[in-house]
Design a protein around this motif. Structure first.
Motif, PDB file in Angstrom:
ATOM      1  N   GLY A   1       0.710  -1.217  -0.068  1.00  0.00           N
ATOM      2  CA  GLY A   1      -0.222   0.143  -0.400  1.00  0.00           C
ATOM      3  C   GLY A   1       0.694   1.346  -0.392  1.00  0.00           C
ATOM      4  N   GLY A   2       0.323   2.238  -0.307  1.00  0.00           N
ATOM      5  CA  GLY A   2       1.198   3.604  -0.689  1.00  0.00           C
ATOM      6  C   GLY A   2       0.806   4.641   0.813  1.00  0.00           C
ATOM      7  N   ILE A   3       1.641   6.051   0.963  1.00  0.00           N
ATOM      8  CA  ILE A   3       1.988   6.157   1.908  1.00  0.00           C
ATOM      9  C   ILE A   3       1.061   7.446   1.097  1.00  0.00           C
ATOM     10  N   THR A   4       0.092   8.344   1.763  1.00  0.00           N
ATOM     11  CA  THR A   4      -0.058   9.409   1.280  1.00  0.00           C
ATOM     12  C   THR A   4       0.248  10.786   2.655  1.00  0.00           C
ATOM     13  N   VAL A   5       0.815  11.703   2.005  1.00  0.00           N
ATOM     14  CA  VAL A   5       1.283  13.042   3.441  1.00  0.00           C
ATOM     15  C   VAL A   5       0.287  14.040   2.742  1.00  0.00           C
ATOM     16  N   TRP A   6       0.545  15.211   2.816  1.00  0.00           N
ATOM     17  CA  TRP A   6       0.853  16.596   3.080  1.00  0.00           C
ATOM     18  C   TRP A   6       1.151  17.019   3.560  1.00  0.00           C
ATOM     19  N   GLU A   7       1.864  17.912   2.299  1.00  0.00           N
ATOM     20  CA  GLU A   7       3.123  18.854   2.198  1.00  0.00           C
ATOM     21  C   GLU A   7       2.929  20.115   2.513  1.00  0.00           C
ATOM     22  N   THR A   8       3.499  21.030   3.285  1.00  0.00           N
ATOM     23  CA  THR A   8       2.884  22.466   4.200  1.00  0.00           C
ATOM     24  C   THR A   8       4.107  22.889   5.097  1.00  0.00           C
ATOM     25  N   THR A   9       4.004  23.983   4.671  1.00  0.00           N
ATOM     26  CA  THR A   9       4.972  24.394   5.906  1.00  0.00           C
ATOM     27  C   THR A   9       4.469  25.386   6.892  1.00  0.00           C
ATOM     28  N   ASP A  10       2.896  25.006   6.688  1.00  0.00           N
ATOM     29  CA  ASP A  10       2.161  25.091   7.927  1.00  0.00           C
ATOM     30  C   ASP A  10       2.606  24.511   9.268  1.00  0.00           C
ATOM     31  N   GLU A  11       2.946  24.677  10.608  1.00  0.00           N
ATOM     32  CA  GLU A  11       3.506  23.911  11.582  1.00  0.00           C
ATOM     33  C   GLU A  11       2.198  22.955  12.306  1.00  0.00           C
ATOM     34  N   VAL A  12       2.272  21.728  12.111  1.00  0.00           N
ATOM     35  CA  VAL A  12       0.719  20.695  12.789  1.00  0.00           C
ATOM     36  C   VAL A  12       1.728  19.906  13.744  1.00  0.00           C
ATOM     37  N   PRO A  13       0.977  19.982  15.019  1.00  0.00           N
ATOM     38  CA  PRO A  13       1.336  18.976  15.913  1.00  0.00           C
ATOM     39  C   PRO A  13       1.653  18.085  15.387  1.00  0.00           C
ATOM     40  N   SER A  14       2.593  17.541  15.827  1.00  0.00           N
ATOM     41  CA  SER A  14       2.724  16.066  15.744  1.00  0.00           C
ATOM     42  C   SER A  14       3.819  15.235  16.144  1.00  0.00           C
ATOM     43  N   LEU A  15       4.121  14.334  16.126  1.00  0.00           N
ATOM     44  CA  LEU A  15       4.738  12.864  17.574  1.00  0.00           C
ATOM     45  C   LEU A  15       5.940  13.634  17.301  1.00  0.00           C
ATOM     46  N   ASP A  16       6.940  13.217  18.422  1.00  0.00           N
ATOM     47  CA  ASP A  16       8.468  13.799  18.085  1.00  0.00           C
ATOM     48  C   ASP A  16       9.068  11.668  18.392  1.00  0.00           C
ATOM     49  N   HIS A  17       8.188  10.918  18.489  1.00  0.00           N
ATOM     50  CA  HIS A  17       8.549   9.328  18.560  1.00  0.00           C
ATOM     51  C   HIS A  17       7.620   8.735  17.498  1.00  0.00           C
ATOM     52  N   LEU A  18       8.659   7.439  17.069  1.00  0.00           N
ATOM     53  CA  LEU A  18       7.253   6.336  15.694  1.00  0.00           C
ATOM     54  C   LEU A  18       7.829   5.447  15.775  1.00  0.00           C
ATOM     55  N   GLY A  19       7.064   4.907  16.307  1.00  0.00           N
ATOM     56  CA  GLY A  19       8.045   3.030  17.023  1.00  0.00           C
ATOM     57  C   GLY A  19       8.219   3.120  17.918  1.00  0.00           C
ATOM     58  N   GLU A  20       7.993   4.286  19.103  1.00  0.00           N
ATOM     59  CA  GLU A  20       8.940   4.496  20.031  1.00  0.00           C
ATOM     60  C   GLU A  20      10.250   4.722  19.875  1.00  0.00           C
ATOM     61  N   VAL A  21      10.419   4.906  18.597  1.00  0.00           N
ATOM     62  CA  VAL A  21      12.336   6.251  18.493  1.00  0.00           C
ATOM     63  C   VAL A  21      12.422   6.820  18.297  1.00  0.00           C
ATOM     64  N   PRO A  22      12.839   8.230  18.787  1.00  0.00           N
ATOM     65  CA  PRO A  22      13.135   9.442  18.597  1.00  0.00           C
ATOM     66  C   PRO A  22      13.536  10.131  17.089  1.00  0.00           C
TER      67      PRO A  22
END
Length: 563
Positions: free
Chosen positions: A59-80
């Motif tokens: 399956g593909g990965i869909t992303v939204w590219e923007t210069t706006d700052e969006v609250p996001s995760l600082d860990h992914l898969g428990e890796v910083p």
């Protein structure tokens, strides 16, 4: 490219897996906070790596590219993951969070081996068995027990080493020290090298959505995520637009829903609560809000709105319960909650006449299908009407009494008319008797599931008169219970008072009962429908509503709880 019609630029590319992981590590691809937590099971994680090795699409990965700052995760898969460079565009994941968490959490993981008692760490330590006994068990978790934990078998290639040349060479050196058989050693090395190349060379389709505003991004996300576990638009919007103090608006909505549920009323439609908050905040179009303006309101004034909203929602629920609605699941239209909440925001303490008018409004709009297919204009008009009524500018609400038809046909629980009928019936006959003559609480039965509670009396009829809430033993049906009552009465093992009391609690007359036992099913349903309609007429008259001769309304699929 973008256009005045609201089109967005979509760029599909094929990205190497290792490059995608590097983009995540550098903070250029991030997972926004509105995404659900990681919920994949360990076997799903293993299947993902098996599919990659086989070259199957994941399956593909869909992303939204923007210069706006969006609250996001600082860990992914428990890796910083690092913060992105200031001022650079960031790609926020709209679809693919679970897959990316698995890949990044496994392939970019470093550090100590897992302990046997570490319930969080072990699932991220995935190994490829270089000597699998069965072809479909090539990927495994190694759950170590004891202290110190034992090493995994010689043939287990830790997948975290595949992404790093240094770690891969370290694995080969350790393998050489542990394997004395040269032939076996060559076989394991060749297999490990082949696996590493398959993973490193794997390409994932990546779709970048560019030149879009916040509203377009939300629409893209909502449409992508119509499958699987649904994430409501109010959660997307509120989490995209930032936190309210220490929690997002979506979390505040959840808090209101939970507080109402704790009263025994059940869970309100979250989208309706969110729209109520928008109305209180002054959003002119709660059906299709302007998300950038919503974001500004959330950032600047949402604390007061949420406090006022919580009070107004609870007052709206109190009104609904007083009107005779026992459970949130029976709310015919979630728009009714929005408008009532807005009224109580405008007028927290209404007059007695206003309360009676609101109760009448609730039942008439439910019976008349007033909000079937309601659009932005209809809800905007409704909010304006509620504001005028709350202020006293208008003494009554507009009611389409001529369209009132409270008997639904067919009995369809996706229909507002049917839900209103069920609510009325539960209010009208709150206590009923089972086959043993024991009383049971109808609302409690409905709280366990409305479709499970209602059963057909005779086959082949979809009318409301043919539905009944009657607990039976497994394998029994209501008609069989009634026949057993007749037999028991004839054998004098069941008293007449027992039978008559049970029937009356279910709005079944003796005449109707006789026709049912004689096999005259149409006659039984006609008589029961007449009695139910008489009770409905008396109830409506008490509200000041005179019902016309035709009480049967089409039960269309017109509820909007699942928007």
């Amino acid at each position: 490219m973008s256009s005045s019609r609201g089109d967005v630029q979509v760029e599909p590319i094929a990205m190497m897996l290792v490059d995608m992981l590097e983009e995540i590590a550098a903070g250029r691809i991030r997972v926004p906070r509105f995404q659900r937590p990681f919920v994949w099971r360990p076997e799903q994680m293993l299947d993902l790596f098996d599919s990659i090795e086989r070259g199957w699409p994941i399956g593909g990965i869909t992303v939204w590219e923007t210069t706006d700052e969006v609250p996001s995760l600082d860990h992914l898969g428990e890796v910083p993951v690092r913060m992105p460079p200031a001022g650079t565009p960031v790609s926020y994941v709209l679809d693919g969070h679970q897959r990316l968490s698995t890949l990044f959490g496994v392939l970019r993981r470093q550090g100590r081996p897992p302990r046997g008692d570490d319930q969080r760490e072990w699932k991220w330590r995935i190994y490829r068995d270089l000597e699998p006994q069965e072809d479909n068990e090539r990927y495994r978790h190694h759950r170590a027990f004891g202290s110190p934990p034992p090493l995994p078998p010689d043939s287990y290639l830790p997948m975290r080493s595949v992404n790093s040349t240094v770690d891969f060479l370290r694995f080969l050196r350790n393998l050489e020290a542990r394997v004395n058989d040269a032939t076996r050693m060559d076989r394991l090395v060749n297999e490990a090298d082949w696996v590493a190349q398959r993973v490193r060379a794997y390409k994932i389709p990546l779709v970048r959505v560019r030149d879009s505003d916040l509203g377009s991004a939300i629409e893209v996300f909502a449409r992508i995520n119509n499958r699987g576990v649904r994430l409501e638009t109010h959660e997307i919007a509120s989490r995209l637009t930032g936190p309210v103090q220490e929690s997002t608006m979506g979390e505040q909505v959840d808090s209101i829903v939970e507080s109402v549920a704790s009263t025994g009323f059940g869970e309100l439609p979250r989208m309706a609560v969110f729209r109520s908050m928008l109305a209180i905040a002054g959003e002119p179009d709660v059906m299709k809000p302007h998300w950038e303006q919503v974001a500004q309101r959330i950032r600047t004034s949402q604390v007061d709105v949420l406090a006022a909203g919580q009070e107004a929602v609870h007052k709206a629920v109190e009104l609904l319960r007083a009107a005779g609605l026992p459970l949130a699941a029976l709310l015919p239209y979630s728009h009714q909650l929005v408008l009532l909440t807005y009224f109580f925001h405008c007028r927290p303490e209404p007059t007695g006449n206003q309360r009676l008018e609101l109760e009448r409004w609730f039942w008439v709009t439910s019976w008349a299908g007033s909000f079937a297919g309601a659009n932005s204009t209809r809800i905007r008009e409704g909010l304006a009407e509620m504001k005028a009524f709350a202020s006293g500018a208008t003494p009554t609400l507009k009611l389409d009494v001529g369209a009132v038809q409270p008997m639904p046909e067919p009995f369809n629980l996706n229909s507002a008319r049917t839900l209103a009928y069920v609510a009325w019936e539960a209010h009208e006959f709150p206590t009923r008797r089972d086959a043993l003559g024991q009383e049971f609480d109808v609302v409690k039965r409905l709280a366990g599931g409305v479709p499970q509670a209602y059963r057909q009396i005779v086959p082949g009829h979809s009318t409301a008169a043919n539905r009944i809430i009657l607990p039976t033993s497994p394998g029994d049906n209501p008609l069989g219970v009634f026949k057993e009552l007749r037999n028991g009465q004839l054998e004098r093992t069941i008293s007449r008072d027992h039978v008559m009391g049970l029937l009356a609690s279910h709005c079944i007359t003796e005449r109707a009962f006789i026709k049912l036992l004689a096999g005259d099913h149409d006659g039984f349903l006609e008589l029961r429908a007449e009695v139910l309609q008489e009770r409905l007429r008396a109830f409506a008259k008490g509200l000041g509503v005179m019902l016309g001769p035709d009480m049967t309304g089409v039960a269309d699929n017109d509820t909007e709880h699942d928007e």
